[in-house]
Scaffold this active site. Sequence first.
Site, PDB file in Angstrom:
ATOM      1  N   ASP A   1      -8.883  -1.254  12.427  1.00 47.78           N
ATOM      2  CA  ASP A   1      -9.140  -0.725  11.078  1.00 47.78           C
ATOM      3  C   ASP A   1      -9.215   0.792  11.178  1.00 47.78           C
ATOM      4  O   ASP A   1      -9.753   1.310  12.161  1.00 47.78           O
ATOM      5  CB  ASP A   1     -10.477  -1.292  10.552  1.00 47.78           C
ATOM      6  CG  ASP A   1     -10.527  -1.339   9.039  1.00 47.78           C
ATOM      7  OD1 ASP A   1     -10.367  -0.270   8.415  1.00 47.78           O
ATOM      8  OD2 ASP A   1     -10.709  -2.437   8.482  1.00 47.78           O
ATOM      9  N   ASN A   2      -8.683   1.497  10.190  1.00 48.40           N
ATOM     10  CA  ASN A   2      -8.854   2.957  10.209  1.00 48.40           C
ATOM     11  C   ASN A   2     -10.014   3.381   9.310  1.00 48.40           C
ATOM     12  O   ASN A   2     -10.274   4.570   9.143  1.00 48.40           O
ATOM     13  CB  ASN A   2      -7.559   3.693   9.805  1.00 48.40           C
ATOM     14  CG  ASN A   2      -7.263   3.581   8.320  1.00 48.40           C
ATOM     15  OD1 ASN A   2      -7.865   2.781   7.623  1.00 48.40           O
ATOM     16  ND2 ASN A   2      -6.315   4.366   7.847  1.00 48.40           N
TER      17      ASN A   2
ATOM     18  N   ARG B   1       6.906  -9.156  20.118  1.00 45.26           N
ATOM     19  CA  ARG B   1       6.762  -8.830  21.542  1.00 45.26           C
ATOM     20  C   ARG B   1       6.058  -9.945  22.302  1.00 45.26           C
ATOM     21  O   ARG B   1       6.445 -10.312  23.399  1.00 45.26           O
ATOM     22  CB  ARG B   1       5.963  -7.524  21.669  1.00 45.26           C
ATOM     23  CG  ARG B   1       5.869  -6.927  23.055  1.00 45.26           C
ATOM     24  CD  ARG B   1       5.158  -5.576  22.987  1.00 45.26           C
ATOM     25  NE  ARG B   1       5.679  -4.733  21.931  1.00 45.26           N
ATOM     26  CZ  ARG B   1       4.942  -3.941  21.148  1.00 45.26           C
ATOM     27  NH1 ARG B   1       3.641  -3.839  21.309  1.00 45.26           N
ATOM     28  NH2 ARG B   1       5.503  -3.237  20.197  1.00 45.26           N
TER      29      ARG B   1
ATOM     30  N   TYR C   1       1.097  -0.157  -4.649  1.00 46.67           N
ATOM     31  CA  TYR C   1       0.563  -1.386  -4.045  1.00 46.67           C
ATOM     32  C   TYR C   1       1.588  -2.523  -4.163  1.00 46.67           C
ATOM     33  O   TYR C   1       1.946  -3.151  -3.168  1.00 46.67           O
ATOM     34  CB  TYR C   1      -0.735  -1.764  -4.758  1.00 46.67           C
ATOM     35  CG  TYR C   1      -1.459  -2.953  -4.162  1.00 46.67           C
ATOM     36  CD1 TYR C   1      -2.065  -2.866  -2.909  1.00 46.67           C
ATOM     37  CD2 TYR C   1      -1.556  -4.157  -4.860  1.00 46.67           C
ATOM     38  CE1 TYR C   1      -2.749  -3.956  -2.372  1.00 46.67           C
ATOM     39  CE2 TYR C   1      -2.241  -5.237  -4.327  1.00 46.67           C
ATOM     40  CZ  TYR C   1      -2.837  -5.129  -3.089  1.00 46.67           C
ATOM     41  OH  TYR C   1      -3.522  -6.201  -2.549  1.00 46.67           O
TER      42      TYR C   1
ATOM     43  N   LYS D   1       3.635  -4.283  -1.054  1.00 46.97           N
ATOM     44  CA  LYS D   1       3.427  -5.697  -0.721  1.00 46.97           C
ATOM     45  C   LYS D   1       4.739  -6.479  -0.819  1.00 46.97           C
ATOM     46  O   LYS D   1       4.984  -7.404  -0.042  1.00 46.97           O
ATOM     47  CB  LYS D   1       2.367  -6.305  -1.642  1.00 46.97           C
ATOM     48  CG  LYS D   1       0.936  -5.804  -1.370  1.00 46.97           C
ATOM     49  CD  LYS D   1       0.388  -6.347  -0.056  1.00 46.97           C
ATOM     50  CE  LYS D   1      -1.059  -5.958   0.179  1.00 46.97           C
ATOM     51  NZ  LYS D   1      -1.588  -6.458   1.466  1.00 46.97           N
TER      52      LYS D   1
ATOM     53  N   TYR E   1      11.782 -10.721   9.859  1.00 47.64           N
ATOM     54  CA  TYR E   1      11.399 -10.982  11.257  1.00 47.64           C
ATOM     55  C   TYR E   1      11.469 -12.477  11.572  1.00 47.64           C
ATOM     56  O   TYR E   1      11.737 -12.867  12.708  1.00 47.64           O
ATOM     57  CB  TYR E   1      10.008 -10.399  11.567  1.00 47.64           C
ATOM     58  CG  TYR E   1      10.109  -8.967  12.044  1.00 47.64           C
ATOM     59  CD1 TYR E   1      10.547  -7.953  11.197  1.00 47.64           C
ATOM     60  CD2 TYR E   1       9.808  -8.617  13.368  1.00 47.64           C
ATOM     61  CE1 TYR E   1      10.673  -6.642  11.627  1.00 47.64           C
ATOM     62  CE2 TYR E   1       9.925  -7.307  13.815  1.00 47.64           C
ATOM     63  CZ  TYR E   1      10.362  -6.328  12.941  1.00 47.64           C
ATOM     64  OH  TYR E   1      10.495  -5.032  13.376  1.00 47.64           O
TER      65      TYR E   1
ATOM     66  N   ARG F   1     -13.502  -2.902  -8.859  1.00 43.42           N
ATOM     67  CA  ARG F   1     -13.016  -4.211  -9.304  1.00 43.42           C
ATOM     68  C   ARG F   1     -13.963  -4.804 -10.343  1.00 43.42           C
ATOM     69  O   ARG F   1     -15.143  -4.447 -10.409  1.00 43.42           O
ATOM     70  CB  ARG F   1     -12.938  -5.171  -8.127  1.00 43.42           C
ATOM     71  CG  ARG F   1     -11.772  -4.918  -7.217  1.00 43.42           C
ATOM     72  CD  ARG F   1     -11.815  -5.970  -6.136  1.00 43.42           C
ATOM     73  NE  ARG F   1     -10.597  -6.020  -5.386  1.00 43.42           N
ATOM     74  CZ  ARG F   1     -10.544  -5.872  -4.067  1.00 43.42           C
ATOM     75  NH1 ARG F   1     -11.641  -5.646  -3.382  1.00 43.42           N
ATOM     76  NH2 ARG F   1      -9.401  -5.952  -3.447  1.00 43.42           N
TER      77      ARG F   1
HETATM   78  N1  UDP Z   1     -11.761  -4.672 -15.564  1.00 44.00           N
HETATM   79  C1  UDP Z   1     -12.695  -4.500 -16.574  1.00 44.00           C
HETATM   80  N2  UDP Z   1     -13.819  -3.787 -16.294  1.00 44.00           N
HETATM   81  C2  UDP Z   1     -14.072  -3.244 -15.080  1.00 44.00           C
HETATM   82  C3  UDP Z   1     -13.116  -3.419 -14.040  1.00 44.00           C
HETATM   83  C4  UDP Z   1     -11.974  -4.137 -14.333  1.00 44.00           C
HETATM   84  O1  UDP Z   1     -12.516  -4.976 -17.712  1.00 44.00           O
HETATM   85  O2  UDP Z   1     -15.132  -2.615 -14.915  1.00 44.00           O
HETATM   86  C5  UDP Z   1     -10.551  -5.476 -15.849  1.00 44.00           C
HETATM   87  C6  UDP Z   1      -9.224  -4.852 -15.424  1.00 44.00           C
HETATM   88  O3  UDP Z   1      -8.704  -4.036 -16.459  1.00 44.00           O
HETATM   89  C7  UDP Z   1      -8.392  -6.089 -15.174  1.00 44.00           C
HETATM   90  C8  UDP Z   1      -9.384  -7.122 -14.663  1.00 44.00           C
HETATM   91  O4  UDP Z   1     -10.663  -6.662 -15.087  1.00 44.00           O
HETATM   92  O5  UDP Z   1      -7.830  -6.561 -16.379  1.00 44.00           O
HETATM   93  C9  UDP Z   1      -9.382  -7.294 -13.150  1.00 44.00           C
HETATM   94  O6  UDP Z   1      -9.449  -6.021 -12.588  1.00 44.00           O
HETATM   95  P1  UDP Z   1      -9.637  -5.777 -11.033  1.00 44.00           P
HETATM   96  O7  UDP Z   1      -9.707  -4.288 -10.846  1.00 44.00           O
HETATM   97  O8  UDP Z   1     -10.792  -6.571 -10.519  1.00 44.00           O
HETATM   98  O9  UDP Z   1      -8.346  -6.355 -10.331  1.00 44.00           O
HETATM   99  P2  UDP Z   1      -6.811  -6.632 -10.751  1.00 44.00           P
HETATM  100  O10 UDP Z   1      -6.748  -8.082 -10.982  1.00 44.00           O
HETATM  101  O11 UDP Z   1      -6.467  -5.848 -11.979  1.00 44.00           O
HETATM  102  O12 UDP Z   1      -6.047  -6.169  -9.556  1.00 44.00           O
END
Ligand code: UDP
Length: 319
Positions: free
Chosen positions: A34-35, A108, A147, A151, A161, A188
Site C-alpha cells: 500500500d502507498n 512470473r 476512476y 477500471k 493476460y 461516501r
Molecule cells: N450522496 C449523498 N450524500 C452524501 C454523499 C453521497 O446524497 O453525503 C449520494 C451520491 O450523490 C450518490 C450516492 O449518495 O448518489 C452514493 O454516493 P457514494 O459517494 O457513496 O458512492 P457512488 O455510488 O456514487 O460511487
Amino acid sequence: MTQKTALVTGAAGFLGSHLTDALLASDYAVIGVDNLCTGNVANLAHLKSEPRFSLVEKDICQPFDVGKVDIVFNFASPASPDDYHRLGVETLLVGSAGTIHTLEIAKRYGAGYLHASTSECYGDPEVHPQVETYWGNVNPVGPRSVYDEAKRFSEAAVTAYKRYYGVDTHLVRIFNTYGPRLQINDGRVISNLMTQALRGQALTIYGDGSQTRSFCYVSDLIAGILALSRSDIDTPTNIGNDVEWTILECAKEVVAVTGAKVEILFKPLPQDDPTRRRPDLTKARTKLGWGPTIMLREGLEKSLDYFKACVDAEAVAKK
Ligand code: UDP
C-alpha cells in the site's frame, strides 16, 4: 502442506484490510502492499504481532517484486468519489500501470489473480438491474472518468493476460459496500450520513435523494470475493447486495439505527452521478452458490460502534 502466500495490494484500505483478515483466517500468509494515499495503517494495527502478515509501503505504479506468491488480489486504488476526484491522475495510473505490474507478478510466478473492478464500469446504466453482459454507459471525459475508465482499462488488461499468457484471472465488479473501517472523511454516503447523524448534524442529500444504490455489508462482499477466487470463472462477476434503496430511504435507515434527531440538507447532485444501481446477482448465486445475507438495517447496526468510536475520537482530538 506448504503454506500459500497471497499478495494484497491496497491492503491498508477498507476492503483490502478485511480481505487480508479473511485470507489469514483461511491459513494464507499475506504480503500487503500500500502507498497509504488513501489507506490507513490503523486498519491493520491488530495484525502487528501476526507472523504471517507483512506490509510493504510501496506505490504499485512502479514495477515491483515481493518474491513468489500463489495469488494476487489487486485492490489498490482510490475508490470514493471524493478521493478519486482529488487524486485523479494517480487513480488513472494505478488502474493502468499498477494493474499491469501486478499482472506481471502473477504471470512470473504462475499465480492466480483477482482484480477489484466496479459497478462504475456500467456508468449511469440504461439496463436495470445491471447484468455482467451489459457494456455500460460511461462518460469518458466526465469527472468520474478517471476512476471508471481506469477500471475499464484494468478489465481489458486482466482479460488480455488471461487470453495471451494464460494467467488464471478473476474479475469482481464490486457494488457499494460499507462497514467498519470505511474512512469517515471519504465522502461516501454511508460514512457521511452515519457520522453526521452521530454528531447531531444535518444529513446531506445530493439532488432530491431519489437516486438509488444497493448496499452490501463488507463480510458478505469478502465471502463472495473469496468464492470467486476459488472458482474457474474468468469473466466479470457482480458481487453486492441486490436490495435497492433510494438515498432518502437510506438516510431514514441511518436515522433509525442512530436514533438521531436531525434535519436533511439538500445539496446539488454531482455531475454524472448514476441515477440507479442494482446488481443482477444471478451469476454469483448460480455459479458460486453465494448471495448476500446481511441487509441494510442489520449492517448499519453492526457498523454503529465503529462510527461512534471514530466520532468520539474526533471530538477528543478537537479538544
Ligand atoms: N450522496 C449523498 N450524500 C452524501 C454523499 C453521497 O446524497 O453525503 C449520494 C451520491 O450523490 C450518490 C450516492 O449518495 O448518489 C452514493 O454516493 P457514494 O459517494 O457513496 O458512492 P457512488 O455510488 O456514487 O460511487
